[in-house]
Every structure is written in C-alpha cells, then in structure tokens.
Scaffold this motif. Structure first.
Motif, PDB file in Angstrom:
ATOM      1  N   SER A   1      -2.646  -4.247   3.990  1.00 11.82           N
ATOM      2  CA  SER A   1      -2.228  -2.943   3.498  1.00 11.82           C
ATOM      3  C   SER A   1      -1.223  -2.286   4.435  1.00 11.82           C
ATOM      4  O   SER A   1      -0.550  -1.358   4.053  1.00 11.82           O
TER       5      SER A   1
ATOM      6  N   GLY B   1      -2.580   7.128   1.625  1.00  8.83           N
ATOM      7  CA  GLY B   1      -3.564   6.901   0.579  1.00  8.83           C
ATOM      8  C   GLY B   1      -4.359   8.151   0.259  1.00  8.83           C
ATOM      9  O   GLY B   1      -4.735   8.389  -0.884  1.00  8.83           O
TER      10      GLY B   1
ATOM     11  N   ASP C   1      -6.638   0.237   1.037  1.00 11.02           N
ATOM     12  CA  ASP C   1      -5.675   0.484   2.110  1.00 11.02           C
ATOM     13  C   ASP C   1      -6.353   0.411   3.465  1.00 11.02           C
ATOM     14  O   ASP C   1      -5.773  -0.034   4.444  1.00 11.02           O
TER      15      ASP C   1
ATOM     16  N   THR D   1      -8.245   2.433  -4.354  1.00 11.81           N
ATOM     17  CA  THR D   1      -7.058   1.973  -3.635  1.00 11.81           C
ATOM     18  C   THR D   1      -7.049   2.500  -2.201  1.00 11.81           C
ATOM     19  O   THR D   1      -6.546   1.837  -1.307  1.00 11.81           O
TER      20      THR D   1
ATOM     21  N   SER E   1       0.799  -1.219   0.000  1.00 11.09           N
ATOM     22  CA  SER E   1       0.000   0.000   0.000  1.00 11.09           C
ATOM     23  C   SER E   1       0.827   1.263   0.000  1.00 11.09           C
ATOM     24  O   SER E   1       0.418   2.273   0.544  1.00 11.09           O
TER      25      SER E   1
END
Lengths: 383, 465
Positions: free
Chosen positions: B263, A372, A138, A134, A35
């Motif tokens: 993540s 992110g 994350d 995305t 990530s």
C-alpha cells in the motif's frame, strides 16, 4: 534544484540555516498506485522517510459530470450523478433531486421520504464499509476489506431489487422514487440488518483495540477543530475533530425532520477518531434503517410530475449529509428542460485540501494512513 | 614440476572415484530430494496460504484449476516460467540480474544443515556449529534485497531495499540472542558443562529419558523419544515468541512486511521484477518461512520427535521398520513445519502493518533488552539454584515458571510501549504544526493560496520524470 525553489516549508528540525544537509527526494505517488484510492497523484518531497512537502495533483478522473448535467434534461441527469461519488450513488441522486424539488417547491410524499432515508442510510453504511475496508488494507491488514465487501454485497443486492441495478441505481426521481419496495424486500432488509449487526461486532473485535492499529493511527494526522472549520471539512472528518455538525441534525431535510439522528462525535481529531466515527455511524445508520422501516408510512411514492420537467427560472443550493460530508448541489435553472448550471460541492474535494497540511512532518508510511482516513473518492474530487 | 604432472594424471581418476562412490550418490539423491522439497514446499505453502486465508476471510480462494483449485500454483509457476523477462530502462544490469540468485542461494544453503529425520539429511547436518551457520545464511539474504533495491533504478524499490536492510539487521540481533539462552540451557543440562550449538544435539536434549509406563511396549512405542513435557517451548516460551517474531521480520512477513508494503511502496524492492526473477524472490521468501519454522520446530518443539520414531529407529530393529520410522519422523517434522507456517498465515490475516520507526523501536527498545534480561536471568537463576544444590529438573521447572511470568510481563510491556511510542512518533508532527501555526498570521484564518504555492504545483508537475 528547480523543483525545490519556492517550496513553502518549515525549517527542518535540528538543522540550522546554512548547515550541511542531505538532498531531498521527490517521489511521485500515483496516479497508478495501490493506495491512492483511485487516480490521485501525490508529489512527495521526502527527507529520508519524512515528508517535507506534498502536492496533490488531481484531475486524472475528470469526466465533466457538471457539464454533462447541463446537456441532459433534469430527469436524465439523475443517472449521471451516480458516477460522481461512485461509492454512494443513492446519496448523490438524493442531493440532485432534492435541489430540483427545492427549486420547484415540490414536497415528496412521506413514504417516498422514508424510502429515501432507508436507501440513503444503507448507502452510507456501504460507503463507510468500503472506507474502513480499504483503510485497513492501506495499513496492511488484508482481512477486513473482504469482510466489509461481503456485507456491502448484501446492500448492493437490496439495491438491485429496488432499481434493477446494483451500483448505478438511478432510483431517485424528482418528486419521489422510481418504484415502491418489491414484495419481500423489507424482510430481506431486516435479515440483512440482523446479520450485519453481528458482522459489525466481529469487525470491531478484529480491528478496534489492536495495538498495531492503534499505534499506526492514534495521534496521526491530527486536525484541530478550528483548522477543520477553516478548511471547510465536513462529515466524519469534522465530527472526528470534535465539531458537532451533521446536516441531518442541524439542517434536517426530508424524513430526517421526523426521525432524529444521534450525531457521532469524537474529540481526538486523529485517524483513529475518524475510523471510530465511521464505525459508530454505521451502527447509527443501522438503527435509523430499522426505525424507518418500523415507522414506514403508506401512501404514494411519488408526486405527479411532468415528464418534460421544467424547473422555474432561479437558483438554489441544496445540501445533504453524504457519507463523506456535505454534498451540495448549486442548481441554476433558466426555465428550460436543461439545468443552466449544476455545481456539485463534493465533500471529497473539500476534505482533500487539508492533506498537504496533515502530511508535513509525518513519515512516509503515514501518508497512506492519513490519506486513507480522509476517505476521498476520486470520482467526486475530479467529477 | 613433476608433482604437478602426477596430480594432472590422477585428478580425473580421483574425480571418477569421487563420482562413482556410494557417498556421492547418496549426496546427490538427498540433495535433489531436499532441493525438491524446498521448491515444492514453496508451491504448497503458497496454495495453503491462499486457501487458509480464503477460509479465514469468508471466501473460496482458488477453485477452478484442477480439483478444488489444487493445481493453481502449478499453473502459476508455469506462467512465470514462460513470461517475458522484462528489464526497466537504465537499471544496473549486473546487480539487477544477480539479485534474485543472491537472495535465493542462502535459503537453499540453509537446508544443508537441517536434519530431516534420524537418517535423512545432507552431509552437512552433523555440523557442530549448525546454529551459527544458519544465522550466517539468514543474514546473507539482506544482500540480495539491497541489490534488488539498488539495481532496479526505482525509488520505491530503493526505499524498500533500504528499509529491508535496516529491518533485517535489527531483527538479526534479538533472533541470535534468543537462541543464546537455549545454548546456555544445553550447557547446564549436560553433565560436563559443555553446551552445544549443533542442531541435532539440541534436539536430543528435548527427549527425556523417563516416561510413564516405561517398559510397557505400547507406552514405549509412544513416548520413546517423544516427551512433549521436556520441549524447550515449556521452559522458554518467551524465547519462542521472540524468535518467531524475529522470524516474521526476517522473512518480511506481515506485520513486518514493510520492505514490500504494497500500500505504500507498490511492491518495494520487487517492483521492477517480473517472471522467473520475481518467482525466485518469492521462492526464497517461502523457503525462508520454511527455514524459520523448521528451526523453531527443531529447537523448541522437539524436531521430528513423535510417537514411534525413536522406537522404530532403535539400533536393533529390522531395516523395514527403520525405513518406516524415518518416514514417520519426516512426516512429524514436516507437519510441525507446516503448522508453524500456518501461524505465519494466521498472523498475516489478522494484523495490520507496523510503521518503519515503530518497527525499529520494537526491535531495539523491547526485543533486545528482553532477550538480554532473559540471558542474565537464566544464568543468575542457575547460579542461585546450583548454590542451593537442587537438581536440574527443579531448575528447569523454576526457569519455566519465571519465563512464563516474563511472557505475560512482555505482553504488558508491549501494550504500554505501543502507546508511548505513538506519542513519541507524533511529537515532531505536532511541533511542526505549532511552528506553522506561529508562522501563519492567524491560526483560524483560512490559508489562501500563495503565489509560491502555485509555483510548487507547477514545479512538482514538471518533476514527474
């Protein structure tokens, strides 16, 4: 430890100087990490799970795009701009050809400007879709990314019909665009817009208002307006901090002089606000695409420009509102076919600078939540 | 030493008798089939998860291996079995190698006390302390996770293992407390006032003795032993929710999958594992899912009860009908398990992940107080209504109404608490920022790169060991 020397970090909360304290852990996050949105490396200094310091290490995706541009003719360089911010090639190309046009004093025909607006706004939607998908990935939500990529797929198909390529479209030309819309393209685009309107609503229902999502993002990664301006943030990052600055409105270029944009601003300045700004901008872009398609003028799609394009001696700076912020090209020409210098002012690179400042004091899980929300593309950071 | 000699002479005889006995054969058959169930259940669940998630996410899922991709997980298992067993350098080898087994063993041991149908179960199923045993087994899992985290010699794995330890221990408490009220209910419902913690007995409490049309064979066939209005989910819906939430946390499933948050921590404590060792962890995780679902089905959804089970397995029926009844019970039970596992999958596709501190707050500040209040409330309500002299049915109805109200109150509290916890969680960050702002000469001035900061970059770059 050598690694801790000279770390410019604030004194830890509740720890008096000279008091016994536990040792910090240095964690390398990336460059191979799920990530970090590419190959960003973050050297995190952790106190337990709290981030004490962060040093981003960039350059893993350096391909020398600016140098390549110097070694290609102006027309041949357009294609390399696709790879800078690889999530919004149309916008990159527009910035590049816009800079050349500004230097040469060319005004593209109105139809070409409208076509550029439509493709740019579609590209902005595509880029924001990836950003939100995305981002939610994350944060641990698995579904949104597949929904957003499904919608993005439609945009890529539309681009394929335009330029023959889904991703590196190579569609913009100095003085206009490569092709006019093929037959039936506008109907396809309209159908996609109608579908996307529903899908966007669905996405909003899934994410916005989710308690866990709010708990993860609200109040996290706060940027105050002054700080945002001081760091030179642009795009959704800046507008989420309450600064009403959008180049499409404040320094309108091309068709944006005729079609008015409603800038999307939020005041909270946290990750949640950035997410909301992107969601609202997608709806706004959708509106712009529809308006532009309604008002689409006829006429030529390109001015006549020589194949061996020789921009006059001189320099110029041209900036557009990319999906991530101000995407500027500083173009210097020595009068030859080749640009003497084409400096890219990438919004991702500038927006990334604030990351260490934002991370300090947050938990380790917030690292990905904040990173992110910056929506960086390493292709543009490293170039 | 003569006694020893005698023992030595007969031990093999005893062993032979033991092995050749009918009971042992029965044990072997049941054990192998239940072990097989755990293994295949994991394989089926993985496939189901991929297919259901694909359906919810508007895509196809596995498609090419076998018809409709049904053999995908079989192929995956084959691949995992054949894969090279990779060790990272400088691991704590014994701990690293043992961890998957330590993780998986309690999961399989948990199945020992689960009754699958009126007759199909391991000899451990009649255990009078079934719930305690199950909780003990599920607490043991955390040892394997910590071992994996420690043994891997990997920072991500270590953080994942520690997170997991904190999480599993925290969520163990509300999980146990949510079951206490059920045990209290059994002691209230039984005439002699003695409750039970045997799983099968608790299940039997959910089978009402009267149903509409009693005496009519058709209605008897349907409702004998199948009385959904007596299931504990109606009396204690809040507990089902809490138990299930804790189950999610116990099994490290989304939204509580912090230990392996891909993540953040790459794969958490699983980062260094590959091949069959990794598969053992996976197997344990899905086995855990099955266990949590099975317990929920047993304690709150009437276990294997369904139309025809009790009717066909009644003492007077012929052996053929008995077998059919048992298979039906097995079918209903597994159906309920898989439906509950479906909720696991559904939750996973919907929700983002919590942060570690929010996770702890949720357990300690919301779940544990709620379950404690529920216990006190159940007892107080019983004392009150008992003093008034009302029957058990009225008590259950009143308790049910109160609990449903509490359920909605719980939602309200959670939505309020998330906002409050967000404010609390960001407070240190804001204070840090204020301190930094005070240190800086002027908040608006851009901070120029200082020499020390350049030094950090160099040091940080060299620390990439």
């Amino acid at each position: 430890m050598a690694t801790n020397q000279g770390v410019n970090r604030p004194p830890l909360e509740g720890v008096a100087p000279g008091e016994l304290r536990s040792e910090e852990m240095i964690l390398n996050m990336g460059p191979q990490h799920p990530s970090t949105h590419g190959v960003l490396r973050l050297v995190l200094t952790l106190e337990g799970e709290t981030v004490v310091d962060c040093t981003p290490v960039i350059g893993y995706l350096h391909r020398g795009i600016e140098k390549i541009l110097e070694n290609r003719t102006v027309m041949a360089g357009i294609r390399y701009m696709d790879n800078a911010d690889y999530l919004s090639p149309m916008l990159n190309e527009t910035a590049y050809v816009g800079a050349v046009e500004q230097l040469m004093g060319i005004e593209p025909p109105r139809r070409a400007q409208y076509i550029r607006l439509i493709t740019n706004e579609l590209q902005r939607i595509a880029s924001h879709l990836v950003a939100i998908g995305t981002y939610l990935l994350d944060l641990g939500a698995f579904t949104p990314i597949l929904w957003t990529f499904r919608d993005r797929e439609g945009i890529l198909s539309l681009f394929e019909a335009l330029g023959g390529s889904r991703f590196n479209v190579n569609y913009m030309r100095v003085g206009g665009v490569l092709h006019d819309f093929p037959k039936g393209w506008l109907q396809q685009c309209e159908a996609w817009c109608n579908q996307f309107e529903k899908n966007l609503q669905e996405l909003e229902t899934l994410i916005t208002g989710n308690e866990i999502f709010e708990a993860r993002t609200q109040g996290v990664g706060y940027v105050d307006p002054q700080q945002a301006i001081a760091y030179g943030l642009t795009g959704p990052m800046l507008r989420a901090s309450g600064v009403n600055w959008d180049l499409r409105v404040n320094r309108p270029y091309m068709a944006y002089r005729e079609i008015k944009v409603n800038p999307q601003v939020r005041q909270e300045g946290d990750c949640y606000a950035r997410y909301r700004v992107r969601m609202q901008e997608m709806a706004e872009s959708l509106r712009l695409v529809r308006v532009a398609m309604d008002q689409l003028p006829g006429g030529p799609i390109s001015t006549r420009t020589p194949i061996a394009l020789r921009p006059p001696r001189g320099e110029t700076y041209f900036a557009i509102e990319s999906s991530k912020g101000e995407l500027g090209i500083y173009f210097i020409s020595d009068g030859s076919e080749y640009p003497w210098r084409a400096k890219i002012r990438g919004p991702s690179f500038v927006n990334l600078q604030i990351l260490p400042e934002l991370l300090r004091g947050h938990k380790m899980s917030d690292v990905v939540a904040i990173l992110g929300s910056l929506d960086i593309v390493l292709g543009e950071v490293d170039r | 030493m003569s006694g020893g000699v005698v023992l030595a002479e007969v031990w093999w005889e005893q062993l032979l008798h033991g092995i050749l006995s009918w009971e042992f054969l029965e044990f072997v058959v049941v054990f192998v089939s239940i072990f097989g169930f755990v293994m295949t259940s994991a394989v089926i669940l993985i496939l189901a998860e991929r297919k259901v998630m694909a359906w919810m996410q508007d895509r196809y899922g596995p498609l090419h291996t076998g018809p409709w991709g049904l053999l995908q997980t079989v192929a995956d298992v084959g691949k995992l079995l054949l894969k090279e067993d990779i060790h990272a350098g400088k691991i704590d080898k014994a701990v690293f190698i043992l961890a998957p087994s330590v993780f998986l063993a309690p999961v399989i041991a948990s199945f020992a006390v689960l009754p699958f149908s009126p007759y199909i179960s391991l000899p451990g199923a009649p255990l009078a302390t079934g719930i305690v045993y199950l909780i003990a087994m599920s607490s043991l899992d955390v040892v394997g996770v910590i071992m994996a985290g420690w043994g891997s010699n990997n920072k991500y794995a270590l953080i994942g293992g520690l997170r997991s330890a904190a999480q599993m221990i925290s969520y163990e408490l509300p999980l146990v407390l949510s079951l206490v009220s059920i045990v209290m209910l059994t002691s209230i419902l039984r005439d002699n006032g003695l409750g039970t913690i045997a799983i099968k007995d608790i299940m039997n409490f959910q089978m009402a003795q009267s149903w509409p049309g009693k005496g009519n064979p058709v209605w008897d066939f349907i409702f004998e032993g199948f009385t959904p209005w007596a299931w504990f989910i109606l009396v204690q819906p809040l507990l089902v929710l809490i138990y299930y939430t804790c189950g999610l946390a116990e099994t490290n499933r989304s939204p509580f999958d912090l230990p392996e948050a891909e993540s953040e921590l790459v794969a958490g404590y699983l980062t260094e594992y590959s091949g069959m060792r990794w598969a053992l962890f996976f197997l344990g995780e899905y086995g855990n899912m099955t266990i949590v679902s099975a317990i929920t089905a047993m304690l709150f959804l009437g276990g294997w009860s369904g139309p025809g089970v009790a009717f066909l397995t009644a003492p007077g029926m012929a052996i053929g009908w008995q077998v059919l009844g048992n298979l039906l019970a097995l079918f209903y039970f597994i159906l309920k398990i898989y439906l509950l596992c479906g909720v696991f999958i559904w939750v996973r596709t919907t929700l983002p992940r919590l942060r570690a501190d929010q996770l702890m707050q949720f357990a300690w500040l919301i779940l544990i107080p709620t379950t404690l209040v529920n216990i006190v409330l159940t007892g107080a309500l019983y004392l009150l209504l008992n003093a008034l002299g009302v029957s058990n049915v009225v008590f259950l109805v009143v308790l049910g109404v109160v609990n449903w109200l509490m359920l909605f109150g719980f939602f309200w509290v959670v939505s309020r608490a998330t906002t409050a916890s967000t404010r609390r969680a960001v407070a240190p960050a804001i204070r840090t920022r204020q301190r930094l702002a005070a240190l800086a000469p002027s908040p608006a001035a851009p901070r120029l790169p200082e020499p020390e900061r350049a030094g950090v970059t160099g040091a940080g770059a060299s620390s990439g060991r």
